[in-house]
Scaffold this motif. Sequence first.
Motif, mmCIF file in Angstrom:
data_model
loop_
_atom_site.group_PDB
_atom_site.id
_atom_site.type_symbol
_atom_site.label_atom_id
_atom_site.label_comp_id
_atom_site.label_asym_id
_atom_site.label_seq_id
_atom_site.Cartn_x
_atom_site.Cartn_y
_atom_site.Cartn_z
ATOM 1 N N ASP A 7 -31.285 -15.532 18.718
ATOM 2 C CA ASP A 7 -32.089 -14.656 19.564
ATOM 3 C C ASP A 7 -33.529 -14.959 19.177
ATOM 4 O OD1 ASP A 7 -29.827 -13.423 20.606
ATOM 5 O OD2 ASP A 7 -29.996 -11.631 19.361
ATOM 6 N N ILE A 8 -34.367 -15.232 20.166
ATOM 7 C CA ILE A 8 -35.767 -15.540 19.901
ATOM 8 C C ILE A 8 -36.606 -14.387 20.412
ATOM 9 C CG2 ILE A 8 -37.650 -17.164 20.288
ATOM 10 C CD1 ILE A 8 -35.514 -19.316 20.771
ATOM 11 N N ILE A 9 -37.350 -13.769 19.501
ATOM 12 C CA ILE A 9 -38.161 -12.599 19.826
ATOM 13 C C ILE A 9 -39.616 -13.023 19.863
ATOM 14 C CG2 ILE A 9 -38.804 -10.276 19.085
ATOM 15 C CD1 ILE A 9 -36.047 -10.302 17.564
ATOM 16 N N THR A 24 -29.400 -18.205 22.546
ATOM 17 C CA THR A 24 -29.823 -19.534 22.971
ATOM 18 C C THR A 24 -28.710 -20.559 22.732
ATOM 19 O OG1 THR A 24 -30.808 -20.014 20.820
ATOM 20 C CG2 THR A 24 -32.251 -19.017 22.498
ATOM 21 N N THR A 25 -28.782 -21.660 23.432
ATOM 22 C CA THR A 25 -27.772 -22.710 23.343
ATOM 23 C C THR A 25 -28.002 -23.581 22.107
ATOM 24 O OG1 THR A 25 -27.651 -22.753 25.748
ATOM 25 C CG2 THR A 25 -26.749 -24.654 24.573
ATOM 26 N N PRO A 26 -26.994 -23.674 21.228
ATOM 27 C CA PRO A 26 -27.141 -24.514 20.037
ATOM 28 C C PRO A 26 -27.413 -25.978 20.407
ATOM 29 C CG PRO A 26 -25.214 -23.111 19.835
ATOM 30 C CD PRO A 26 -25.709 -22.981 21.250
ATOM 31 N N LEU A 27 -28.225 -26.628 19.613
ATOM 32 C CA LEU A 27 -28.562 -28.047 19.718
ATOM 33 C C LEU A 27 -29.289 -28.428 21.010
ATOM 34 C CD1 LEU A 27 -25.333 -29.529 18.131
ATOM 35 C CD2 LEU A 27 -27.527 -29.093 17.022
ATOM 36 N N SER A 28 -29.714 -27.445 21.785
ATOM 37 C CA SER A 28 -30.467 -27.737 23.005
ATOM 38 C C SER A 28 -31.903 -28.098 22.649
ATOM 39 C CB SER A 28 -30.471 -26.517 23.927
ATOM 40 O OG SER A 28 -31.328 -26.736 25.033
ATOM 41 N N GLU A 29 -32.455 -29.030 23.393
ATOM 42 C CA GLU A 29 -33.862 -29.385 23.220
ATOM 43 C C GLU A 29 -34.699 -28.863 24.381
ATOM 44 O OE1 GLU A 29 -34.475 -33.460 22.126
ATOM 45 O OE2 GLU A 29 -32.997 -33.351 20.524
ATOM 46 N N ASP A 30 -34.100 -28.024 25.238
ATOM 47 C CA ASP A 30 -34.834 -27.423 26.348
ATOM 48 C C ASP A 30 -35.827 -26.399 25.817
ATOM 49 O OD1 ASP A 30 -33.356 -28.900 28.168
ATOM 50 O OD2 ASP A 30 -31.892 -27.292 28.492
ATOM 51 N N LEU A 42 -40.119 -14.726 16.307
ATOM 52 C CA LEU A 42 -39.152 -14.430 15.252
ATOM 53 C C LEU A 42 -37.787 -14.893 15.744
ATOM 54 C CD1 LEU A 42 -38.302 -13.031 12.589
ATOM 55 C CD2 LEU A 42 -38.039 -10.922 13.923
ATOM 56 N N GLU A 43 -37.122 -15.740 14.970
ATOM 57 C CA GLU A 43 -35.799 -16.230 15.319
ATOM 58 C C GLU A 43 -34.774 -15.567 14.407
ATOM 59 O OE1 GLU A 43 -36.208 -20.455 14.846
ATOM 60 O OE2 GLU A 43 -37.094 -20.684 16.829
ATOM 61 N N ILE A 44 -33.747 -14.972 15.036
ATOM 62 C CA ILE A 44 -32.695 -14.298 14.279
ATOM 63 C C ILE A 44 -31.336 -14.749 14.819
ATOM 64 C CG2 ILE A 44 -34.106 -12.320 13.618
ATOM 65 C CD1 ILE A 44 -32.896 -10.744 15.908
ATOM 66 N N ARG A 45 -30.288 -14.455 14.091
ATOM 67 C CA ARG A 45 -28.932 -14.835 14.508
ATOM 68 C C ARG A 45 -28.624 -14.228 15.877
ATOM 69 N NH1 ARG A 45 -24.444 -12.039 14.310
ATOM 70 N NH2 ARG A 45 -25.326 -10.481 12.914
ATOM 71 N N ALA A 46 -27.977 -15.001 16.735
ATOM 72 C CA ALA A 46 -27.633 -14.534 18.073
ATOM 73 C C ALA A 46 -26.848 -13.226 18.001
ATOM 74 C CB ALA A 46 -26.822 -15.590 18.810
ATOM 75 N N GLY A 47 -27.243 -12.283 18.818
ATOM 76 C CA GLY A 47 -26.578 -10.987 18.860
ATOM 77 C C GLY A 47 -27.288 -9.909 18.072
ATOM 78 N N GLU A 48 -28.122 -10.288 17.111
ATOM 79 C CA GLU A 48 -28.795 -9.289 16.278
ATOM 80 C C GLU A 48 -29.814 -8.464 17.057
ATOM 81 O OE1 GLU A 48 -30.316 -11.176 12.736
ATOM 82 O OE2 GLU A 48 -28.393 -10.934 11.727
ATOM 83 N N ALA A 49 -30.449 -9.053 18.069
ATOM 84 C CA ALA A 49 -31.419 -8.287 18.861
ATOM 85 C C ALA A 49 -30.716 -7.136 19.581
ATOM 86 C CB ALA A 49 -32.152 -9.188 19.849
ATOM 87 N N SER A 50 -29.539 -7.418 20.137
ATOM 88 C CA SER A 50 -28.770 -6.356 20.810
ATOM 89 C C SER A 50 -28.253 -5.339 19.803
ATOM 90 C CB SER A 50 -27.604 -6.962 21.593
ATOM 91 O OG SER A 50 -28.091 -7.702 22.684
#
Length: 66
Positions: A7-9, A24-30, A42-50
């Motif tokens: 999750d990117i905040i 976000t999609t793992p290993l994506s360069e988009d 701030l980057e956190i583990r997916a799902g933590e924002a929710s």
Amino acid sequence: NTPISLDIIYISAAKKIVSIAKKTTPLSEDPIPSGVPAQYVLEIRAGEASEARLKPGDPVEFLHIE
């Protein structure tokens, strides 16, 4: 290109959340733009924002730890 989903905040200069890119999609360069001006990220583990019920407009506090 991170190997895990994040999750990117995006945070404004006024220290408020302006947007969140969830699961976000793992290993994506988009690119993942905030869509609005942001000063910090701030980057956190997916799902933590929710889990934390974070949303745009929420204030953010930066702590300085020595």
